[in-house]
Design a protein around this motif. Structure first.
Motif, PDB file in Angstrom:
ATOM      1  N   TRP A  92     -18.002  -9.061  37.436  1.00 52.58           N
ATOM      2  CA  TRP A  92     -17.410 -10.185  37.023  1.00 52.58           C
ATOM      3  C   TRP A  92     -18.069 -11.527  36.980  1.00 52.58           C
ATOM      4  O   TRP A  92     -17.741 -12.265  36.269  1.00 52.58           O
ATOM      5  N   THR A  93     -19.326 -11.319  37.683  1.00 53.98           N
ATOM      6  CA  THR A  93     -19.985 -12.680  37.757  1.00 53.98           C
ATOM      7  C   THR A  93     -20.772 -12.934  36.455  1.00 53.98           C
ATOM      8  O   THR A  93     -21.427 -13.998  36.014  1.00 53.98           O
ATOM      9  N   GLU A  94     -20.949 -11.648  35.471  1.00 52.45           N
ATOM     10  CA  GLU A  94     -21.402 -11.713  34.298  1.00 52.45           C
ATOM     11  C   GLU A  94     -20.674 -12.047  33.138  1.00 52.45           C
ATOM     12  O   GLU A  94     -21.031 -12.010  32.045  1.00 52.45           O
ATOM     13  N   ALA A  96     -17.941 -13.866  30.958  1.00 52.94           N
ATOM     14  CA  ALA A  96     -17.697 -15.384  30.582  1.00 52.94           C
ATOM     15  C   ALA A  96     -16.236 -15.492  30.145  1.00 52.94           C
ATOM     16  O   ALA A  96     -15.770 -16.556  30.498  1.00 52.94           O
ATOM     17  N   ASP A  97     -15.569 -14.648  29.429  1.00 52.44           N
ATOM     18  CA  ASP A  97     -14.157 -14.909  29.088  1.00 52.44           C
ATOM     19  C   ASP A  97     -13.635 -13.493  28.634  1.00 52.44           C
ATOM     20  O   ASP A  97     -14.408 -12.566  28.252  1.00 52.44           O
ATOM     21  N   THR A 108     -19.592 -11.934  27.568  1.00 51.49           N
ATOM     22  CA  THR A 108     -20.412 -12.105  28.777  1.00 51.49           C
ATOM     23  C   THR A 108     -21.141 -13.275  28.654  1.00 51.49           C
ATOM     24  O   THR A 108     -21.223 -14.068  27.673  1.00 51.49           O
ATOM     25  N   GLU A 109     -21.848 -13.683  29.698  1.00 48.38           N
ATOM     26  CA  GLU A 109     -22.775 -14.958  29.862  1.00 48.38           C
ATOM     27  C   GLU A 109     -23.830 -14.869  28.829  1.00 48.38           C
ATOM     28  O   GLU A 109     -24.130 -15.920  28.617  1.00 48.38           O
ATOM     29  N   ASP A 110     -24.301 -13.801  28.510  1.00 50.35           N
ATOM     30  CA  ASP A 110     -25.440 -13.787  27.571  1.00 50.35           C
ATOM     31  C   ASP A 110     -25.153 -13.734  26.337  1.00 50.35           C
ATOM     32  O   ASP A 110     -26.051 -13.542  25.300  1.00 50.35           O
ATOM     33  N   LYS A 176     -14.929 -14.864  40.564  1.00 55.53           N
ATOM     34  CA  LYS A 176     -15.962 -15.802  40.249  1.00 55.53           C
ATOM     35  C   LYS A 176     -15.855 -16.623  41.545  1.00 55.53           C
ATOM     36  O   LYS A 176     -16.701 -17.179  42.055  1.00 55.53           O
ATOM     37  N   SER A 191     -27.560 -10.879  44.371  1.00 59.26           N
ATOM     38  CA  SER A 191     -26.458 -11.023  43.033  1.00 59.26           C
ATOM     39  C   SER A 191     -26.273  -9.541  42.827  1.00 59.26           C
ATOM     40  O   SER A 191     -26.493  -8.698  42.973  1.00 59.26           O
ATOM     41  N   SER A 194     -26.516  -5.957  36.934  1.00 60.15           N
ATOM     42  CA  SER A 194     -26.499  -6.646  35.300  1.00 60.15           C
ATOM     43  C   SER A 194     -25.589  -5.709  34.762  1.00 60.15           C
ATOM     44  O   SER A 194     -24.924  -4.664  35.204  1.00 60.15           O
TER      45      SER A 194
END
Length: 221
Positions: A92-94, A96-97, A108-110, A176, A191, A194
């Protein structure tokens, strides 16, 4: 004197989200394919049994991949998306929406985007839910009963895909928030892992072998 070790946070079991209609359709299709293919294998003559076996080896994995396999597993730490030919695991930390337009997607964040086959979007259900909300607004234009509205009832009126995405978004936001609090309390804490993607070779390989057999049998016929 050593400081006491803080208790580990509980890890909750996965919640599974899948399409009941897809499962029912897949089971019925597999029964029909097995009946027709089995009849061809038992009663067929000449090359028919071999063609039927090659066809079964091709079609059965594909039907299972697109109907029975899609599922989304989510817990308090990560989401695991089982699509027809891939399994995507995202902490979940990776994430984004989460959004549901014409299809349900995880961003994802990337910047990567993964579609969730197990959460199909029904525009008909969405329009029906919108009409119901419009009727409620027309009955109470000043919102006089909104204070007494039941949140669970309003969520049950949502389209299935939107309700599922709301549940997943709630899990993501809680994770988060918890991760941010843990990072503030222990800056050196490791952390989460990935994003990982694994191909479903157990379904891809039989289908490829079946296609090759079909091509060989048809070419040599």
């Amino acid at each position: 004197m050593t400081s006491p070790t803080p208790p580990a946070e509980p890890t909750y079991a996965d919640r599974a989200f899948r399409s009941p209609a897809g499962i029912v359709g897949g089971v019925l299709l597999l029964l029909l394919i097995g009946w027709l293919g089995g009849d061809a294998v038992v009663r067929g003559g000449g090359r028919v049994p071999w063609l039927a076996l090659a066809g079964l080896l091709t079609v059965v994995p594909l039907v299972a991949a697109f109907t029975l396999r899609p599922v989304v597993y989510a817990n308090d730490r990560r989401i695991r998306i089982c699509n027809p030919f891939r399994t995507i695991t995202v902490p979940w930390t990776e994430a984004a929406d989460l959004r549901a337009g014409y299809s349900s997607e995880l961003l994802t964040e990337d910047g990567a985007k993964y579609q969730m086959w197990a959460v199909p979007v029904s525009l008909r259900q969405r329009k029906k839910a919108a009409r119901h909300q419009a009727r409620q607004s027309a009955d109470d234009p000043y919102g006089r009963t909104s204070v007494h509205a039941d949140v669970r009832d309003s969520r049950s009126r949502m389209a299935t895909a939107d309700q599922t995405m709301a549940d997943l978004r709630e899990l993501m936001e809680r994770a988060k928030t918890r991760a941010g609090a843990s990072a503030a309390a222990q800056p050196s804490a490791p952390s989460e892992s990935s994003v990982s993607v694994r191909w479903a070779y157990e379904l891809i390989a039989p289908a490829v072998v079946g296609v090759v057999l079909l091509v060989v049998l048809l070419a040599t016929g």
